[in-house]
Write a protein that holds these residues in place. Structure first.
Motif, PDB file in Angstrom:
ATOM      1  N   CYS A  10       1.078  -1.379   0.125  1.00 36.12           N
ATOM      2  CA  CYS A  10      -0.074  -0.037   0.288  1.00 36.12           C
ATOM      3  C   CYS A  10       0.595   1.002  -0.064  1.00 36.12           C
ATOM      4  CB  CYS A  10      -0.942   0.285   1.134  1.00 36.12           C
ATOM      5  SG  CYS A  10      -2.229   1.429   1.649  1.00 36.12           S
ATOM      6  N   LEU A  12       0.455   4.111   0.890  1.00 35.57           N
ATOM      7  CA  LEU A  12       0.078   4.988   1.887  1.00 35.57           C
ATOM      8  C   LEU A  12       0.832   4.707   3.088  1.00 35.57           C
ATOM      9  CD1 LEU A  12      -4.073   5.677   0.774  1.00 35.57           C
ATOM     10  CD2 LEU A  12      -1.988   6.799   0.270  1.00 35.57           C
ATOM     11  N   CYS A  13       0.853   3.322   3.099  1.00 32.94           N
ATOM     12  CA  CYS A  13       0.992   2.730   4.345  1.00 32.94           C
ATOM     13  C   CYS A  13       2.089   2.011   4.635  1.00 32.94           C
ATOM     14  CB  CYS A  13      -0.086   1.990   5.327  1.00 32.94           C
ATOM     15  SG  CYS A  13      -0.839   0.736   4.702  1.00 32.94           S
ATOM     16  N   SER A  44      -2.731  14.537   0.039  1.00 32.50           N
ATOM     17  CA  SER A  44      -2.161  14.137   1.584  1.00 32.50           C
ATOM     18  C   SER A  44      -1.109  15.502   2.150  1.00 32.50           C
ATOM     19  CB  SER A  44      -0.832  12.959   1.093  1.00 32.50           C
ATOM     20  OG  SER A  44       0.222  12.845   1.693  1.00 32.50           O
ATOM     21  N   HIS A  55      -0.047   9.144   8.096  1.00 30.04           N
ATOM     22  CA  HIS A  55       1.206   8.247   8.132  1.00 30.04           C
ATOM     23  C   HIS A  55       1.973   9.712   7.836  1.00 30.04           C
ATOM     24  CE1 HIS A  55      -2.345   5.884   6.060  1.00 30.04           C
ATOM     25  NE2 HIS A  55      -2.002   4.868   7.099  1.00 30.04           N
ATOM     26  N   TRP A  73      -3.346   1.721  -3.215  1.00 33.05           N
ATOM     27  CA  TRP A  73      -3.785   1.257  -1.715  1.00 33.05           C
ATOM     28  C   TRP A  73      -4.122   0.672  -1.040  1.00 33.05           C
ATOM     29  CZ3 TRP A  73      -4.059   5.872  -4.149  1.00 33.05           C
ATOM     30  CH2 TRP A  73      -5.339   6.312  -5.426  1.00 33.05           C
ATOM     31  N   HIS A  74      -4.670   0.700   0.772  1.00 31.37           N
ATOM     32  CA  HIS A  74      -6.368  -0.315   0.893  1.00 31.37           C
ATOM     33  C   HIS A  74      -6.721   0.627   1.164  1.00 31.37           C
ATOM     34  CE1 HIS A  74      -2.556  -1.956   3.636  1.00 31.37           C
ATOM     35  NE2 HIS A  74      -3.087  -3.197   2.456  1.00 31.37           N
ATOM     36  N   SER A  76      -9.500   0.972   2.975  1.00 34.38           N
ATOM     37  CA  SER A  76      -9.578   1.557   4.636  1.00 34.38           C
ATOM     38  C   SER A  76      -8.460   2.922   5.018  1.00 34.38           C
ATOM     39  CB  SER A  76      -8.413   0.463   5.444  1.00 34.38           C
ATOM     40  OG  SER A  76      -7.594   0.003   6.107  1.00 34.38           O
ATOM     41  N   CYS A  77      -6.782   2.760   4.024  1.00 34.93           N
ATOM     42  CA  CYS A  77      -6.267   4.128   4.567  1.00 34.93           C
ATOM     43  C   CYS A  77      -6.599   5.075   3.495  1.00 34.93           C
ATOM     44  CB  CYS A  77      -4.930   3.003   3.562  1.00 34.93           C
ATOM     45  SG  CYS A  77      -4.070   1.985   4.727  1.00 34.93           S
ATOM     46  N   ARG A  78      -7.512   4.745   2.415  1.00 38.20           N
ATOM     47  CA  ARG A  78      -7.165   6.076   1.552  1.00 38.20           C
ATOM     48  C   ARG A  78      -9.295   6.706   1.771  1.00 38.20           C
ATOM     49  NH1 ARG A  78      -9.152   9.635  -0.079  1.00 38.20           N
ATOM     50  NH2 ARG A  78      -9.027  10.460  -2.636  1.00 38.20           N
ATOM     51  N   TYR A  81      -7.804   9.029   4.122  1.00 37.76           N
ATOM     52  CA  TYR A  81      -8.236  11.049   3.370  1.00 37.76           C
ATOM     53  C   TYR A  81      -8.904  11.190   3.164  1.00 37.76           C
ATOM     54  CZ  TYR A  81      -2.980   9.260   3.796  1.00 37.76           C
ATOM     55  OH  TYR A  81      -1.764   9.107   4.616  1.00 37.76           O
TER      56      TYR A  81
END
Length: 331
Positions: A10, A12-13, A44, A55, A73-74, A76-78, A81
């Motif tokens: 991912c 993002l993370c 971001s 992150h 990306w995941h 959940s991570c997106r 944002y």
């Protein structure tokens, strides 16, 4: 150069989890596919600008590289944002910034009041966070207690000054009711200064402010200037004429004194003609043995405009008045 393993995780993370990776280029909506990477980079950067990045240790590559390597990306991570999350964090950051600035201002103001120059100089370099300031909780508590103590003292002093001012205004009111019509501003200021000193307050009374306070309280009083620009507050045309006489020439003053002497002489003669000794000595016999014009004159002569009407019957006034009457030549 970014390692190939970066694109396998991912973006993002950069964490390996069981959650499936999603590539925005697989989205059936063309507009979403086109703007996906640009949008995540922009948002971001905004999170980083306010110091609230979900992150903070991850720096996103440029849009072209993300397109080329099909960055994923995941989901959940997106979600972290989202625009709503950014708006919430911006509000919280603004509140924190306001509190930070407000606390800095409070400490600076208290330091100035306490004379803590080193603290004032330190805070001049920036706010508490900017200068990485630290303090012990008990030290901050003592600091605030010291400030509260001097604030309390200042409040007590202010209340005492108001009380003394009200006493002076009440004195003027009683004097006017008693028939007095002339007040020297300097004498009133001296009275207030002396009274404040009795309360442990060393302060020179501002005469201009005191004059305005008195004139606001008693609209019937007006300001007049006598000799050497001495300010008087008067409340009758008779008093105004008396003040004006203070600027007379020596010849005019002699004439005024002659008139005053004639008035007193007549008052004494009239009083003697009315006074009949019946062989008894009533309680007020001494006070009634002198005409009121004579007592008023010598009270003003001996004690000045600051004197009280009840001082007409003081020992000094009565004694001088009686001596003057005994030494007067008959008409």
């Amino acid at each position: 150069m970014i390692d190939s393993s970066f694109w396998q995780l991912c973006v993002l993370c950069q964490t390996q989890t069981e959650e499936l990776l999603v590539c925005p280029l697989d989205n059936p909506v063309v507009s979403v596919r086109k703007e996906a990477y640009k949008e995540i980079i922009n948002i971001s950067n905004q999170f980083r600008k306010i110091g609230c990045s979900p992150h903070p240790g991850i720096e996103l590559p440029d849009e072209e590289s993300m397109h080329k390597n099909r960055a994923c990306w995941h989901k959940s991570c997106r979600q972290l944002y989202r625009a709503s999350a950014l708006e919430r964090d911006e509000t919280n950051a603004a509140d924190h910034s306001f509190q930070k600035v407000t606390l800095t201002q409070h400490i600076r103001n208290k330091a100035v009041a306490l004379g803590e120059e080193h603290i004032v100089a330190l805070l001049a370099e920036g706010d508490l966070v900017a200068i990485d300031a630290k303090y012990h909780r008990n030290c901050y508590t003592k600091f605030n207690r010291r400030y509260d103590l001097i604030t309390k003292k200042e409040t007590i002093t202010e209340n005492q000054e108001v009380k003394v001012e009200n006493e002076l205004l009440q004195f003027i009111k009683e004097e006017v009711i008693g028939g007095r019509s002339i007040f020297a501003l300097q004498d009133l200021a001296d009275m207030m200064t002396e009274r404040l000193l009795q309360h442990g307050i060393k302060k020179i009374v501002n005469r201009t402010r005191l004059k305005q306070t008195i004139l606001d309280k008693f609209p019937n009083l007006i300001e007049e200037k006598g000799i050497r620009d001495r300010v008087f507050l008067i409340c009758s045309s008779t008093a105004r004429k008396f003040i004006s006489s203070a600027t007379q020439t020596p010849d005019q003053e002699s004439h005024t004194l002659l008139i005053a002497a004639s008035i007193l002489h007549k008052a004494v003669v009239d009083h003697k003609n009315k006074f009949m000794f019946d062989g008894s000595f009533p309680e007020d016999c001494e006070e009634s043995s002198v005409p009121k014009q004579m007592k008023y004159f010598f009270r003003q002569l001996l004690t000045g405009p600051r004197s009280h009407p009840e001082e007409d019957n003081s020992i000094s006034v009565l004694s001088v008045s009686q001596i003057a009457m005994l030494n007067m030549n008959p008409p």
